[in-house]
Enzyme design. Structure first.
Site, PDB file in Angstrom:
ATOM      1  N   ASP A 172      32.114  -0.069 -18.810  1.00 61.25           N
ATOM      2  CA  ASP A 172      31.201  -0.915 -18.181  1.00 61.25           C
ATOM      3  C   ASP A 172      30.636  -2.050 -19.291  1.00 61.25           C
ATOM      4  O   ASP A 172      29.705  -3.170 -18.975  1.00 61.25           O
ATOM      5  CB  ASP A 172      29.207   0.057 -19.120  1.00 61.25           C
ATOM      6  N   HIS A 181      32.472   7.443 -25.544  1.00 61.75           N
ATOM      7  CA  HIS A 181      32.521   7.938 -24.082  1.00 61.75           C
ATOM      8  C   HIS A 181      32.954   9.486 -24.647  1.00 61.75           C
ATOM      9  O   HIS A 181      33.629   9.455 -25.749  1.00 61.75           O
ATOM     10  CB  HIS A 181      33.866   7.436 -23.021  1.00 61.75           C
ATOM     11  N   HIS A 218      24.459   6.276 -19.369  1.00 62.03           N
ATOM     12  CA  HIS A 218      25.554   6.707 -18.166  1.00 62.03           C
ATOM     13  C   HIS A 218      25.862   5.045 -17.767  1.00 62.03           C
ATOM     14  O   HIS A 218      26.597   3.788 -18.246  1.00 62.03           O
ATOM     15  CB  HIS A 218      25.177   7.808 -17.065  1.00 62.03           C
TER      16      HIS A 218
HETATM   17  C1  SDX Z   1      29.538   5.534 -18.073  1.00 59.92           C
HETATM   18  O1  SDX Z   1      31.525  10.330 -18.758  1.00 59.92           O
HETATM   19  C2  SDX Z   1      32.255   9.377 -17.990  1.00 59.92           C
HETATM   20  O2  SDX Z   1      32.700   9.802 -17.275  1.00 59.92           O
HETATM   21  C3  SDX Z   1      31.085   8.488 -17.259  1.00 59.92           C
HETATM   22  C4  SDX Z   1      31.084   7.104 -17.387  1.00 59.92           C
HETATM   23  C5  SDX Z   1      32.226   6.968 -14.973  1.00 59.92           C
HETATM   24  O3  SDX Z   1      32.979   6.814 -15.720  1.00 59.92           O
HETATM   25  O4  SDX Z   1      31.093   8.427 -14.593  1.00 59.92           O
HETATM   26  O5  SDX Z   1      32.836   7.094 -18.267  1.00 59.92           O
HETATM   27  C6  SDX Z   1      30.957   5.890 -17.377  1.00 59.92           C
HETATM   28  O6  SDX Z   1      28.543   6.388 -18.455  1.00 59.92           O
HETATM   29  C7  SDX Z   1      30.634   5.481 -19.782  1.00 59.92           C
HETATM   30  C8  SDX Z   1      29.448   5.570 -20.609  1.00 59.92           C
HETATM   31  C9  SDX Z   1      28.025   4.512 -20.328  1.00 59.92           C
HETATM   32  N1  SDX Z   1      27.479   5.039 -22.111  1.00 59.92           N
HETATM   33  C10 SDX Z   1      27.121   4.156 -22.898  1.00 59.92           C
HETATM   34  O7  SDX Z   1      27.843   3.045 -22.758  1.00 59.92           O
HETATM   35  C11 SDX Z   1      25.872   4.587 -23.685  1.00 59.92           C
HETATM   36  C12 SDX Z   1      26.325   4.297 -25.349  1.00 59.92           C
HETATM   37  N2  SDX Z   1      27.498   4.991 -25.525  1.00 59.92           N
HETATM   38  C13 SDX Z   1      26.908   6.249 -25.712  1.00 59.92           C
HETATM   39  O8  SDX Z   1      25.782   6.529 -26.322  1.00 59.92           O
HETATM   40  C14 SDX Z   1      27.757   8.107 -26.392  1.00 59.92           C
HETATM   41  O9  SDX Z   1      29.007   7.180 -26.192  1.00 59.92           O
HETATM   42  C15 SDX Z   1      27.936   8.166 -24.402  1.00 59.92           C
HETATM   43  C16 SDX Z   1      26.981   8.939 -24.301  1.00 59.92           C
HETATM   44  C17 SDX Z   1      28.617   7.230 -23.991  1.00 59.92           C
HETATM   45  C18 SDX Z   1      28.891   9.438 -24.960  1.00 59.92           C
HETATM   46  O10 SDX Z   1      28.141  10.298 -25.345  1.00 59.92           O
HETATM   47  P1  SDX Z   1      28.832  11.401 -26.364  1.00 59.92           P
HETATM   48  O11 SDX Z   1      30.097  12.037 -26.195  1.00 59.92           O
HETATM   49  O12 SDX Z   1      27.622  12.904 -26.694  1.00 59.92           O
HETATM   50  O13 SDX Z   1      28.918  11.034 -28.318  1.00 59.92           O
HETATM   51  P2  SDX Z   1      27.897  10.882 -29.360  1.00 59.92           P
HETATM   52  O14 SDX Z   1      26.584   9.819 -28.922  1.00 59.92           O
HETATM   53  O15 SDX Z   1      27.478  12.562 -29.892  1.00 59.92           O
HETATM   54  O16 SDX Z   1      28.634  10.172 -30.479  1.00 59.92           O
HETATM   55  C19 SDX Z   1      29.261  10.377 -31.758  1.00 59.92           C
HETATM   56  C20 SDX Z   1      28.989  10.087 -32.652  1.00 59.92           C
HETATM   57  C21 SDX Z   1      27.760   9.592 -33.791  1.00 59.92           C
HETATM   58  O17 SDX Z   1      27.412   9.554 -34.189  1.00 59.92           O
HETATM   59  P3  SDX Z   1      26.422  10.436 -35.417  1.00 59.92           P
HETATM   60  O18 SDX Z   1      25.063  10.218 -34.365  1.00 59.92           O
HETATM   61  O19 SDX Z   1      27.021  12.183 -35.133  1.00 59.92           O
HETATM   62  O20 SDX Z   1      26.883  10.477 -36.650  1.00 59.92           O
HETATM   63  O21 SDX Z   1      29.723   8.579 -32.160  1.00 59.92           O
HETATM   64  C22 SDX Z   1      28.192   7.649 -32.387  1.00 59.92           C
HETATM   65  C23 SDX Z   1      26.866   8.754 -32.444  1.00 59.92           C
HETATM   66  O22 SDX Z   1      25.874   7.598 -33.316  1.00 59.92           O
HETATM   67  N3  SDX Z   1      28.420   6.969 -31.073  1.00 59.92           N
HETATM   68  C24 SDX Z   1      27.838   5.631 -31.476  1.00 59.92           C
HETATM   69  C25 SDX Z   1      28.052   5.094 -29.891  1.00 59.92           C
HETATM   70  N4  SDX Z   1      28.028   6.523 -29.207  1.00 59.92           N
HETATM   71  C26 SDX Z   1      28.942   7.025 -29.700  1.00 59.92           C
HETATM   72  N5  SDX Z   1      27.381   4.645 -32.128  1.00 59.92           N
HETATM   73  C27 SDX Z   1      26.335   3.423 -31.532  1.00 59.92           C
HETATM   74  N6  SDX Z   1      27.464   3.390 -30.565  1.00 59.92           N
HETATM   75  C28 SDX Z   1      28.104   3.766 -28.970  1.00 59.92           C
HETATM   76  N7  SDX Z   1      27.644   3.394 -27.729  1.00 59.92           N
END
Ligand code: SDX
Length: 384
Positions: free
Chosen positions: A325, A272, A226
């Site tokens: 971010d 996201h 997050h």
């Molecule tokens: C913020 O929610 C909000 O609005 C938050 C925010 C706000 O303003 O409050 O926008 C601020 O927190 C932004 C997010 C910051 N976090 C990150 O940058 C951390 C990296 N991102 C991931 O952990 C992920 O993308 C999330 C946590 C942001 C979203 O998670 P989801 O929706 O549960 O997506 P997921 O992890 O299920 O991913 C779906 C697929 C997966 O592939 P599979 O495992 O199913 O094969 O996409 C891949 C993931 O592996 N994937 C990524 C990735 N994000 C998704 N692969 C590599 N790197 C990534 N960053």
């Protein structure tokens, strides 16, 4: 045996309530009806804070009164200042990180706020303004302590953004740095039912008080999935820089990324839950940060070029795009802000969204209590 109800892991796609504060969609990000690019281009952070907390665009006299109230509340109670004198010892000995220090400070601010136990609309608004005004001072004093320097007192002649930067460094920021900070605070201010905001609403829904709800929200925002992602994104770019050397050699960057993919590594600052075609906030901050980098010099331009190369590989090979971010990490690094203060600065902005949601929850409340599908052992007797 009836089949277990389908559950939404991470509450993905679940509409948990109604809210008049913000709408996060693939097509637009809107704060109380105003689109984020419009706000970033035309509104100050103080105006956006007023919009989120009070509900409408302030006129000139409302804005002046609001700013004067915030300036009057910037100073911290003596007990907190005494506590913050130990921040450097805790952080430099790695007992705590700045987000932990900030979380504790919010909790102690509750002990010292006469309205703490009062959840009325009037008391909640007073508390929201005090938190908004004081959190930058907590961040400033904490950074002074980490650097072993005397506290820099807040100034009444600086804007919210300029005063935040001034208290952290002891020097008045340039108009350009003040503007970049101000836009970043506008972009970070609110984002509907994200994890930290939802945390604050769960606590408020039990009739927990605002300081308790914000303390929980700070704990949630710290996580690198997050808010902590802005620090983690800059750390990741530093890792790449350390691994591939000072030049942005395309083959080395691709090699680094492919190794990360093979290790199933989450690339910080990307992806996201809602935005699958890109975060509306990211290009706005990227453009501002890149301009700051061009003014700062070659080393910082190369950082942005490295970031752009990483973004291109993520888009081309994973169709995953940067969230706010990612550009934030590069931008705050270009501004010389210490990496561990990136997420506390996120708090200095998101306090407005959190308090707006806490007030909305208290004003029209139903305790938040979802169900869970049980998959544990079947019924059995203890004395069997
Ligand atoms: C913020 O929610 C909000 O609005 C938050 C925010 C706000 O303003 O409050 O926008 C601020 O927190 C932004 C997010 C910051 N976090 C990150 O940058 C951390 C990296 N991102 C991931 O952990 C992920 O993308 C999330 C946590 C942001 C979203 O998670 P989801 O929706 O549960 O997506 P997921 O992890 O299920 O991913 C779906 C697929 C997966 O592939 P599979 O495992 O199913 O094969 O996409 C891949 C993931 O592996 N994937 C990524 C990735 N994000 C998704 N692969 C590599 N790197 C990534 N960053």
């Amino acid at each position: 045996m009836t089949s277990a109800p389908v559950h939404a892991k991470g509450l993905e796609g679940v509409i948990a309530d109604e809210s008049a504060i913000c709408n996060v969609e693939q097509t637009a990000l809107i704060y109380r009806g105003y689109e984020i690019a419009d706000l970033a281009a035309h509104a100050s952070f103080e105006e956006v804070a007023f919009l989120l907390l009070i509900g409408h665009k302030p006129n000139a006299s409302e804005l002046k009164a609001f700013k004067d109230e915030l300036i009057a509340e910037r100073e911290l109670p003596e007990m907190i200042k005494q506590n913050l004198k130990h921040a450097g010892e805790l952080v430099n000995n790695k007992y705590a990180v700045p987000m932990d220090i900030l979380r504790t400070a919010v909790s102690v601010l509750g002990h010292l706020d006469p309205d703490c136990q009062d959840n009325s609309a009037e008391a909640n608004l007073r508390k929201a303004k005090r938190l908004l005004a004081k959190i930058p001072t907590v961040i400033g004093h904490m950074q002074n302590s980490i650097e072993g320097r005397e506290f820099v007192a807040p100034r009444s002649d600086l804007s919210h953004s300029a005063n935040l930067l001034y208290m952290m460094t002891g020097s008045e920021p340039s108009p350009e740095a003040e503007k970049v900070m101000d836009v970043s605070l506008v972009l970070y201010a609110e984002h509907d039912y994200n994890a930290s905001t939802f945390t604050s609403r769960v606590i408020a829904s039990t009739l927990g008080d605002m300081h308790g709800a914000v303390t929980g929200a700070v704990a949630a925002l710290k996580g690198k999935l997050h808010g902590g992602a802005n620090e983690a994104a800059m750390d990741m770019l530093s890792d790449i820089r350390n691994d591939i050397g000072p030049d942005n050699d395309a083959a080395k960057i691709t090699g680094w990324m492919h190794k990360a993919f093979a290790e199933k590594r989450k690339l910080m600052g990307f992806g996201h839950r809602v935005y699958k075609n890109g975060d509306h906030r990211a290009p706005i901050l990227h453009a501002l940060g890149r301009k700051a980098a061009e003014a700062r010099g070659e080393e910082f331009v190369k950082l942005f070029e490295l970031g752009e190369a990483v973004q291109k590989i993520m888009a081309d090979e994973k169709t995953i795009y940067p969230n706010v971010d990612f550009p934030c990490g590069m931008t705050y690094f270009t501004m010389g802000i210490p990496v561990p203060q990136y997420t506390p600065i996120f708090v200095a902005s998101r306090i407005t969204g959190w308090c707006a949601h806490i007030m909305e929850q208290h004003a029209n409340n139903r305790i938040i209590r979802p169900r869970v599908a049980y998959i544990g052992p079947a019924l059995r007797n203890w004395n069997d």
